[in-house]
Design a protein around this motif. Structure first.
Motif: not given
Ligand code: ADP
Length: 261
Positions: A164, A207, A223
C-alpha cells in the motif's frame, strides 16, 4: 385485587418475553456456529481441487513447446488459482481461530531476530518499488509467543506496508520494550486509510476506499487474522494515521520475563 391480577399478568408477560429472547439468542448462536462450520467445510473441500488446478497449470507452463496464446491462458489459470488458494487458506485460518482450533504454542522467542528475518524476506519486494526500509529495534527483545504465528503477523503487516505504499516511499519497522510489554510498529508513507474507516479496519472482508480506488487487490482477511492471532496471545493490535501521511500499525505483546540463570 384487580391490581394484584394486573401485576401478576405483567410479571407473566415479562417472563414470556425473556424466555422468547433467550430462545432467539440460542437460535442465533446455533446459526453462527453452522455458518462457521460451513465456511470451514467448504474451504477444506476446495483446497485439493484448487491445488490440482494449480499443479496442472504449472505443468503446462513448464512445457517449453507451449505456444504464446496458450501460455498466456495457462498463466491466468495459474495466477487466479493462486489467488483462490490464498483466499481459501485465509478462510480456513479464520474458521480455525474462531473455533479455537489453532493451537497457539507460546514460548520464549527472540523478537529482534524474527523481525530482522521478516524484513530481509521483504527487501526484494520493497526494492522493486524503490522503497526505503528502516529498521529500529531494541536489542535482545524477547516475547512469549508462538513463533510461526508471530511471523505470520509480522509478514502480513510488512507485506501490506509494501503493497500500500507507492514507489519511492518508506517503510519503518521498530520495536521497543515498554514495561512488561513489547511494542512493534510498522509504519509506512503509503496511501493511508480515511479516518472514518479505522473502526472497521480489522473486520472481515473490509477494504478501505483508498485501497479500492488505487486498484490494489486484496481480500480484507489479513488484518482479521492478525487480530485473532495477536489476541490469542493476550496482546492487542491497533492502527492509526501516520503524521505526514500513511499508516502506523502497532502490536503489543506480553514480554518474556528476563531469564535468571
Ligand atoms: P487485503 O490487503 O487483502 O485487502 P487486509 O485485511 O490485510 O486485506 O487489509 C484490509 C484493508 O486495510 C486493506 O484492503 C486496505 O484497505 C487497508 N490496509 C491494510 N494495511 C494498509 C496499509 N499499510 N496502508 C493502507 N491501507 C492498508
Amino acid at each position: 385485587s384487580t391490581d394484584v391480577t394486573e401485576r401478576h399478568r405483567m410479571a407473566e408477560e415479562r417472563e414470556r418475553l425473556l424466555a422468547e429472547e433467550q430462545r432467539q439468542v440460542r437460535r442465533l448462536r446455533e446459526l453462527d456456529r453452522m455458518k462457521d462450520e460451513l465456511v470451514a467445510l467448504v474451504s477444506h473441500e476446495l483446497r485439493s481441487p484448487i491445488g490440482a488446478i494449480r499443479g496442472y497449470a504449472e505443468m503446462l507452463l513448464d512445457d517449453p513447446d507451449l505456444g504464446g496464446e496458450q501460455r498466456a491462458f495457462a498463466d491466468v489459470i495459474d495466477r487466479k488459482s493462486a489467488d483462490l488458494q490464498r483466499l481459501v487458506d485465509d478462510l480456513l485460518d479464520l474458521a480455525r481461530l474462531d473455533a479455537g482450533r489453532i493451537a497457539i504454542d507460546p514460548r520464549p522467542v527472540s523478537l529482534t531476530r524474527l523481525l530482522n528475518q521478516s524484513v530481509e524476506d521483504h527487501r526484494p519486494a520493497a526494492a522493486a518499488k524503490r522503497l526505503t526500509v528502516r529498521v529500529d529495534l531494541d536489542r535482545h527483545l524477547r516475547v512469549h509467543a508462538d513463533p510461526a504465528r508471530l511471523r505470520q503477523v509480522v509478514d502480513n503487516l510488512l507485506s501490506n506496508a509494501v503493497k500500500y505504499t507507492p514507489a519511492g516511499g518508506a517503510v519503518t519497522v521498530a520495536a521497543r520494550r515498554e514495561g512488561d510489554e513489547v511494542t512493534v510498529t510498522v509504519a509506512d508513507t503509503g496511501i493511508g486509510i480515511p479516518s472514518e474507516q479505522y473502526p472497521q479496519l480489522f473486520g472481515r472482508f473490509f477494504r478501505a476506499s483508498t485501497a479500492k480506488e488505487a486498484g490494489i487487490k486484496g481480500t480484507g482477511l489479513g488484518l482479521a487474522i492478525i487480530r485473532a492471532i495477536v489476541e490469542a496471545h493476550g496482546g492487542t493490535v491497533t492502527a492509526a494515521p501516520r503524521e505526514g501521511g500513511g499508516t502506523v500499525f502497532t502490536v503489543r505483546l506480553p514480554a518474556e520475563p528476563p531469564q535468571e540463570e
